[in-house]
Motif scaffolding. Structure first.
Motif, PDB file in Angstrom:
ATOM      1  N   SER A  33       0.843  -1.201   0.000  1.00  0.00           N
ATOM      2  CA  SER A  33       0.000   0.000   0.000  1.00  0.00           C
ATOM      3  C   SER A  33       0.876   1.248   0.000  1.00  0.00           C
ATOM      4  CB  SER A  33      -0.908   0.012   1.233  1.00  0.00           C
ATOM      5  OG  SER A  33      -0.152   0.312   2.396  1.00  0.00           O
ATOM      6  N   LEU A  34       0.296   2.355  -0.431  1.00  0.00           N
ATOM      7  CA  LEU A  34       1.045   3.606  -0.442  1.00  0.00           C
ATOM      8  C   LEU A  34       1.302   4.116   0.965  1.00  0.00           C
ATOM      9  CD1 LEU A  34      -0.448   5.512  -3.503  1.00  0.00           C
ATOM     10  CD2 LEU A  34       1.703   4.262  -3.326  1.00  0.00           C
ATOM     11  N   ALA A  35       0.438   3.792   1.910  1.00  0.00           N
ATOM     12  CA  ALA A  35       0.683   4.206   3.297  1.00  0.00           C
ATOM     13  C   ALA A  35       1.978   3.581   3.820  1.00  0.00           C
ATOM     14  CB  ALA A  35      -0.492   3.821   4.183  1.00  0.00           C
ATOM     15  N   ILE A  36       2.228   2.347   3.442  1.00  0.00           N
ATOM     16  CA  ILE A  36       3.467   1.680   3.858  1.00  0.00           C
ATOM     17  C   ILE A  36       4.635   2.169   3.004  1.00  0.00           C
ATOM     18  CG2 ILE A  36       4.642  -0.550   4.015  1.00  0.00           C
ATOM     19  CD1 ILE A  36       1.868  -1.761   4.635  1.00  0.00           C
ATOM     20  N   HIS A  76      10.410   6.281  -8.508  1.00  0.00           N
ATOM     21  CA  HIS A  76       9.357   6.501  -7.505  1.00  0.00           C
ATOM     22  C   HIS A  76       7.978   6.459  -8.173  1.00  0.00           C
ATOM     23  CE1 HIS A  76       7.931   7.847  -3.641  1.00  0.00           C
ATOM     24  NE2 HIS A  76       7.432   8.963  -4.126  1.00  0.00           N
ATOM     25  N   ASP A  77       7.870   7.087  -9.323  1.00  0.00           N
ATOM     26  CA  ASP A  77       6.619   7.104 -10.082  1.00  0.00           C
ATOM     27  C   ASP A  77       6.175   5.690 -10.437  1.00  0.00           C
ATOM     28  OD1 ASP A  77       4.571   8.570 -11.806  1.00  0.00           O
ATOM     29  OD2 ASP A  77       5.615   7.378 -13.317  1.00  0.00           O
ATOM     30  N   MET A  78       7.091   4.864 -10.925  1.00  0.00           N
ATOM     31  CA  MET A  78       6.749   3.488 -11.306  1.00  0.00           C
ATOM     32  C   MET A  78       6.280   2.682 -10.100  1.00  0.00           C
ATOM     33  SD  MET A  78       6.972   3.281 -14.557  1.00  0.00           S
ATOM     34  CE  MET A  78       7.130   1.592 -15.089  1.00  0.00           C
ATOM     35  N   ALA A  79       6.924   2.872  -8.957  1.00  0.00           N
ATOM     36  CA  ALA A  79       6.518   2.147  -7.746  1.00  0.00           C
ATOM     37  C   ALA A  79       5.109   2.553  -7.323  1.00  0.00           C
ATOM     38  CB  ALA A  79       7.514   2.406  -6.620  1.00  0.00           C
ATOM     39  N   ILE A  80       4.809   3.831  -7.355  1.00  0.00           N
ATOM     40  CA  ILE A  80       3.470   4.295  -6.978  1.00  0.00           C
ATOM     41  C   ILE A  80       2.429   3.756  -7.962  1.00  0.00           C
ATOM     42  CG2 ILE A  80       1.981   6.324  -6.739  1.00  0.00           C
ATOM     43  CD1 ILE A  80       4.484   7.846  -5.755  1.00  0.00           C
ATOM     44  N   ARG A  81       2.724   3.839  -9.253  1.00  0.00           N
ATOM     45  CA  ARG A  81       1.777   3.319 -10.248  1.00  0.00           C
ATOM     46  C   ARG A  81       1.562   1.819 -10.068  1.00  0.00           C
ATOM     47  NH1 ARG A  81       4.493   5.652 -15.369  1.00  0.00           N
ATOM     48  NH2 ARG A  81       3.320   4.048 -16.453  1.00  0.00           N
ATOM     49  N   ALA A  82       2.625   1.094  -9.761  1.00  0.00           N
ATOM     50  CA  ALA A  82       2.487  -0.353  -9.540  1.00  0.00           C
ATOM     51  C   ALA A  82       1.551  -0.625  -8.363  1.00  0.00           C
ATOM     52  CB  ALA A  82       3.859  -0.983  -9.290  1.00  0.00           C
ATOM     53  N   TRP A 132      -6.053   9.837  -3.954  1.00  0.00           N
ATOM     54  CA  TRP A 132      -5.926  10.435  -2.618  1.00  0.00           C
ATOM     55  C   TRP A 132      -5.026   9.627  -1.693  1.00  0.00           C
ATOM     56  CZ3 TRP A 132      -7.334  15.055  -3.411  1.00  0.00           C
ATOM     57  CH2 TRP A 132      -8.363  15.331  -4.301  1.00  0.00           C
ATOM     58  N   GLN A 133      -4.795   8.348  -2.007  1.00  0.00           N
ATOM     59  CA  GLN A 133      -3.949   7.524  -1.155  1.00  0.00           C
ATOM     60  C   GLN A 133      -2.482   7.964  -1.198  1.00  0.00           C
ATOM     61  OE1 GLN A 133      -5.550   6.504  -3.954  1.00  0.00           O
ATOM     62  NE2 GLN A 133      -4.655   4.655  -4.804  1.00  0.00           N
ATOM     63  N   VAL A 134      -2.155   8.984  -2.012  1.00  0.00           N
ATOM     64  CA  VAL A 134      -0.796   9.506  -2.068  1.00  0.00           C
ATOM     65  C   VAL A 134      -0.513  10.476  -0.909  1.00  0.00           C
ATOM     66  CG1 VAL A 134      -1.091  11.548  -3.525  1.00  0.00           C
ATOM     67  CG2 VAL A 134       0.944  10.177  -3.768  1.00  0.00           C
ATOM     68  N   TRP A 135      -1.534  10.859  -0.156  1.00  0.00           N
ATOM     69  CA  TRP A 135      -1.351  11.805   0.947  1.00  0.00           C
ATOM     70  C   TRP A 135      -0.305  11.375   1.967  1.00  0.00           C
ATOM     71  CZ3 TRP A 135      -1.785  16.684   1.354  1.00  0.00           C
ATOM     72  CH2 TRP A 135      -2.718  17.377   0.600  1.00  0.00           C
ATOM     73  N   PRO A 136      -0.220  10.107   2.379  1.00  0.00           N
ATOM     74  CA  PRO A 136       0.842   9.742   3.332  1.00  0.00           C
ATOM     75  C   PRO A 136       2.245  10.029   2.790  1.00  0.00           C
ATOM     76  CG  PRO A 136      -0.808   8.005   3.241  1.00  0.00           C
ATOM     77  CD  PRO A 136      -1.139   8.987   2.145  1.00  0.00           C
ATOM     78  N   LEU A 137       2.442   9.895   1.495  1.00  0.00           N
ATOM     79  CA  LEU A 137       3.746  10.192   0.900  1.00  0.00           C
ATOM     80  C   LEU A 137       4.045  11.683   0.974  1.00  0.00           C
ATOM     81  CD1 LEU A 137       2.687   7.480  -0.545  1.00  0.00           C
ATOM     82  CD2 LEU A 137       4.472   7.981  -2.167  1.00  0.00           C
ATOM     83  N   ILE A 138       3.042  12.498   0.698  1.00  0.00           N
ATOM     84  CA  ILE A 138       3.212  13.954   0.767  1.00  0.00           C
ATOM     85  C   ILE A 138       3.526  14.377   2.193  1.00  0.00           C
ATOM     86  CG2 ILE A 138       2.030  16.179   0.487  1.00  0.00           C
ATOM     87  CD1 ILE A 138       0.431  14.799  -1.826  1.00  0.00           C
ATOM     88  N   ILE A 139       2.768  13.885   3.132  1.00  0.00           N
ATOM     89  CA  ILE A 139       2.971  14.253   4.538  1.00  0.00           C
ATOM     90  C   ILE A 139       4.335  13.795   5.035  1.00  0.00           C
ATOM     91  CG2 ILE A 139       2.156  13.815   6.889  1.00  0.00           C
ATOM     92  CD1 ILE A 139      -0.719  13.751   5.610  1.00  0.00           C
ATOM     93  N   TYR A 140       4.677  12.540   4.771  1.00  0.00           N
ATOM     94  CA  TYR A 140       5.955  12.016   5.263  1.00  0.00           C
ATOM     95  C   TYR A 140       7.144  12.770   4.661  1.00  0.00           C
ATOM     96  CZ  TYR A 140       9.710   8.891   6.552  1.00  0.00           C
ATOM     97  OH  TYR A 140      10.874   8.392   7.061  1.00  0.00           O
ATOM     98  N   ASN A 141       7.105  13.001   3.361  1.00  0.00           N
ATOM     99  CA  ASN A 141       8.243  13.652   2.719  1.00  0.00           C
ATOM    100  C   ASN A 141       8.375  15.127   3.058  1.00  0.00           C
ATOM    101  OD1 ASN A 141       9.838  11.741   0.914  1.00  0.00           O
ATOM    102  ND2 ASN A 141       7.718  11.172   0.526  1.00  0.00           N
TER     103      ASN A 141
END
Length: 189
Positions: A33-36, A76-82, A132-141
């Motif tokens: 998951s993107l959260a992880i 990073h883009d490929m991992a998120i898309r996967a 919207w599941q990309v939010w944890p990445l934005i917050i963490y980074n």
């Protein structure tokens, strides 16, 4: 598993003259998951992707990567898309790639800017596409890596480094937000 990141270990170099970008995983794990994935830092130098995954998620975004308009971030883009397409990312601590990409300290500073601008652009793209599941990445980074880590160094009475990452990230986010995107394919156009 659709994509694998391995350790990237630096080749021999004179550490007084510069660095070789690297990353070492302390343990292997499967990211589902993107959260992880938010706390992951894979490097393209140690990335492998299955052909079936490419068929499912598409090829590299031509607006990302060295020489492109948004500089970097294709790994990073490929991992998120996967992950969005329900493929898993495996972080392999048991595999290493030897990296010989020496950079002087000035070159490394430019590389850091390039990578953080791209990181912001990648995240902006997915937010524009309604992911919207990309939010944890934005917050963490932004909050953890961009502000808290440098601030923690300051609190330990060490010379803080890394505050510019926060600025570069938002520069990239702004550039990505202004770049047209193909919402179906999840790529810039």
């Amino acid at each position: 598993v659709g994509l694998i990141f391995s350790n990237v270990t630096p080749g021999e170099h004179d550490a007084t003259l510069g660095v070789i970008p690297n990353h070492c995983y302390t343990h292997s794990r499967t990211v589902r998951s993107l959260a992880i994935y938010a706390q992951s830092i894979g490097m393209g130098a140690g990335m492998s992707i299955r052909r079936q995954t490419l068929s499912a998620i598409g090829l590299l975004d031509e607006h990302l990567g060295p020489g492109s308009t948004l500089f970097s971030g294709e790994d990073h883009d490929m991992a998120i898309r996967a992950i969005i397409h329900e493929w898993w990312v495996y972080e392999a601590a048991e595999v290493s790639v030897l990296h010989h990409g020496f950079r002087t300290f000035q070159m490394f500073s430019q590389l850091t800017r390039r990578d953080w601008v791209a990181l912001g652009a990648v995240h902006a793209k997915f937010l524009k596409c309604g992911q919207w599941q990309v939010w944890p990445l934005i917050i963490y980074n932004t909050l953890v890596r961009g502000l808290w880590q440098p601030l923690a160094m300051l609190l330990e009475l060490k010379r803080p480094t890394g505050f510019r990452r926060f600025v570069h990230y938002w520069e990239g986010f702004y550039r990505g937000w202004r770049t047209p995107v193909d919402r179906q394919r999840l790529v810039y156009c």
